[in-house]
Write a protein that holds these residues in place. Structure first.
Motif, PDB file in Angstrom:
ATOM      1  N   LYS A  25       4.073  13.970 -12.144  1.00  0.00           N
ATOM      2  CA  LYS A  25       4.033  13.929 -13.670  1.00  0.00           C
ATOM      3  C   LYS A  25       3.221  14.470 -14.346  1.00  0.00           C
ATOM      4  O   LYS A  25       3.387  15.259 -15.401  1.00  0.00           O
ATOM      5  CB  LYS A  25       4.739  12.640 -13.919  1.00  0.00           C
ATOM      6  N   LEU A  26       1.878  14.251 -14.113  1.00  0.00           N
ATOM      7  CA  LEU A  26       0.748  14.561 -14.826  1.00  0.00           C
ATOM      8  C   LEU A  26       0.620  16.195 -14.811  1.00  0.00           C
ATOM      9  O   LEU A  26       0.205  16.900 -15.796  1.00  0.00           O
ATOM     10  CB  LEU A  26      -0.573  13.734 -14.591  1.00  0.00           C
ATOM     11  N   ARG A  27       0.854  16.785 -13.350  1.00  0.00           N
ATOM     12  CA  ARG A  27       0.755  18.227 -13.190  1.00  0.00           C
ATOM     13  C   ARG A  27       1.941  19.106 -14.075  1.00  0.00           C
ATOM     14  O   ARG A  27       1.633  20.161 -14.135  1.00  0.00           O
ATOM     15  CB  ARG A  27       0.683  18.533 -11.805  1.00  0.00           C
ATOM     16  N   ASN A  28       2.881  18.314 -14.513  1.00  0.00           N
ATOM     17  CA  ASN A  28       4.163  19.270 -14.877  1.00  0.00           C
ATOM     18  C   ASN A  28       3.954  19.068 -16.355  1.00  0.00           C
ATOM     19  O   ASN A  28       3.347  18.655 -17.065  1.00  0.00           O
ATOM     20  CB  ASN A  28       5.488  18.533 -14.569  1.00  0.00           C
ATOM     21  N   TRP A  39       3.876  10.049  -7.250  1.00  0.00           N
ATOM     22  CA  TRP A  39       4.776  10.374  -8.278  1.00  0.00           C
ATOM     23  C   TRP A  39       4.134  10.583  -9.796  1.00  0.00           C
ATOM     24  O   TRP A  39       4.410  11.489 -10.127  1.00  0.00           O
ATOM     25  CB  TRP A  39       5.864   9.192  -8.522  1.00  0.00           C
ATOM     26  N   PHE A  40       3.174   9.812  -9.939  1.00  0.00           N
ATOM     27  CA  PHE A  40       2.540  10.052 -11.082  1.00  0.00           C
ATOM     28  C   PHE A  40       1.636  11.192 -11.321  1.00  0.00           C
ATOM     29  O   PHE A  40       1.487  11.687 -12.414  1.00  0.00           O
ATOM     30  CB  PHE A  40       1.490   8.689 -11.399  1.00  0.00           C
ATOM     31  N   GLY A  41       1.047  11.397 -10.136  1.00  0.00           N
ATOM     32  CA  GLY A  41       0.368  12.641 -10.143  1.00  0.00           C
ATOM     33  C   GLY A  41       1.161  13.723 -10.435  1.00  0.00           C
ATOM     34  O   GLY A  41       0.817  14.928 -10.877  1.00  0.00           O
ATOM     35  N   ALA A  49       0.743  -1.403   0.026  1.00  0.00           N
ATOM     36  CA  ALA A  49      -0.009   0.021   0.090  1.00  0.00           C
ATOM     37  C   ALA A  49       1.013   1.395  -0.059  1.00  0.00           C
ATOM     38  O   ALA A  49       0.501   2.196  -0.682  1.00  0.00           O
ATOM     39  CB  ALA A  49      -0.883   0.011   1.174  1.00  0.00           C
ATOM     40  N   VAL A  50       1.961   1.199   0.729  1.00  0.00           N
ATOM     41  CA  VAL A  50       2.991   2.422   0.866  1.00  0.00           C
ATOM     42  C   VAL A  50       3.611   2.495  -0.485  1.00  0.00           C
ATOM     43  O   VAL A  50       3.602   3.870  -0.959  1.00  0.00           O
ATOM     44  CB  VAL A  50       3.966   2.211   1.818  1.00  0.00           C
ATOM     45  N   LYS A  51       3.970   1.568  -1.200  1.00  0.00           N
ATOM     46  CA  LYS A  51       4.432   1.547  -2.474  1.00  0.00           C
ATOM     47  C   LYS A  51       3.395   2.253  -3.537  1.00  0.00           C
ATOM     48  O   LYS A  51       3.912   3.011  -4.214  1.00  0.00           O
ATOM     49  CB  LYS A  51       5.121   0.279  -3.025  1.00  0.00           C
ATOM     50  N   ALA A  52       2.211   1.632  -3.618  1.00  0.00           N
ATOM     51  CA  ALA A  52       1.251   2.110  -4.581  1.00  0.00           C
ATOM     52  C   ALA A  52       1.127   3.680  -4.351  1.00  0.00           C
ATOM     53  O   ALA A  52       0.795   4.254  -5.206  1.00  0.00           O
ATOM     54  CB  ALA A  52      -0.199   1.206  -4.216  1.00  0.00           C
ATOM     55  N   ASP A  53       0.926   3.965  -2.823  1.00  0.00           N
ATOM     56  CA  ASP A  53       0.568   5.333  -2.669  1.00  0.00           C
ATOM     57  C   ASP A  53       1.815   6.248  -3.355  1.00  0.00           C
ATOM     58  O   ASP A  53       1.663   7.274  -3.715  1.00  0.00           O
ATOM     59  CB  ASP A  53       0.576   5.698  -1.263  1.00  0.00           C
ATOM     60  N   GLN A  54       3.059   5.897  -3.093  1.00  0.00           N
ATOM     61  CA  GLN A  54       4.301   6.804  -3.460  1.00  0.00           C
ATOM     62  C   GLN A  54       4.086   6.568  -5.175  1.00  0.00           C
ATOM     63  O   GLN A  54       4.515   7.705  -5.785  1.00  0.00           O
ATOM     64  CB  GLN A  54       5.576   6.038  -3.119  1.00  0.00           C
ATOM     65  N   ALA A  55       3.744   5.595  -5.660  1.00  0.00           N
ATOM     66  CA  ALA A  55       3.842   5.554  -7.224  1.00  0.00           C
ATOM     67  C   ALA A  55       2.446   6.464  -7.661  1.00  0.00           C
ATOM     68  O   ALA A  55       2.723   7.441  -8.586  1.00  0.00           O
ATOM     69  CB  ALA A  55       3.403   4.014  -7.584  1.00  0.00           C
TER      70      ALA A  55
END
Length: 84
Positions: free
Chosen positions: A81-84, A77-79, A68-74
């Motif tokens: 990247k989408l904002r930039n 990170w993905f969010g 769950a922690v790894k999924a939250d971190q991913a």
């Protein structure tokens, strides 16, 4: 005598339901489904009767927590990247 029979019935029911949930969870690993719910549920039921199930329940909780922690971190990170 009735209480002894009731205790055995209760233990048998917990064990049967625990193994059934565990088996369903294992099947849901291969097929799409909520394995994350059924495996800990089955282990929790079995841990009421068996010490080995307590050990596996703690291991599975640790594994699911790390996942769950790894999924939250991913997702974080993905969010970004989408904002930039």
């Amino acid at each position: 005598m009735q209480t002894n029979m009731f205790k055995r019935l209760k233990r048998t029911t917990r064990t049967a339901l625990g193994f059934a949930c565990l088996l369903i969870g294992i099947v849901f690993i291969l097929l799409p489904g909520p394995a994350v719910i059924f495996i800990p549920l089955g282990l929790a039921l079995l841990s009421l009767e068996y010490d080995w199930a307590k050990v596996w329940l703690k291991k599975s909780q640790k594994y699911f927590r790390q996942a769950a922690v790894k999924a939250d971190q991913a997702l974080h990170w993905f969010g970004k990247k989408l904002r930039n």
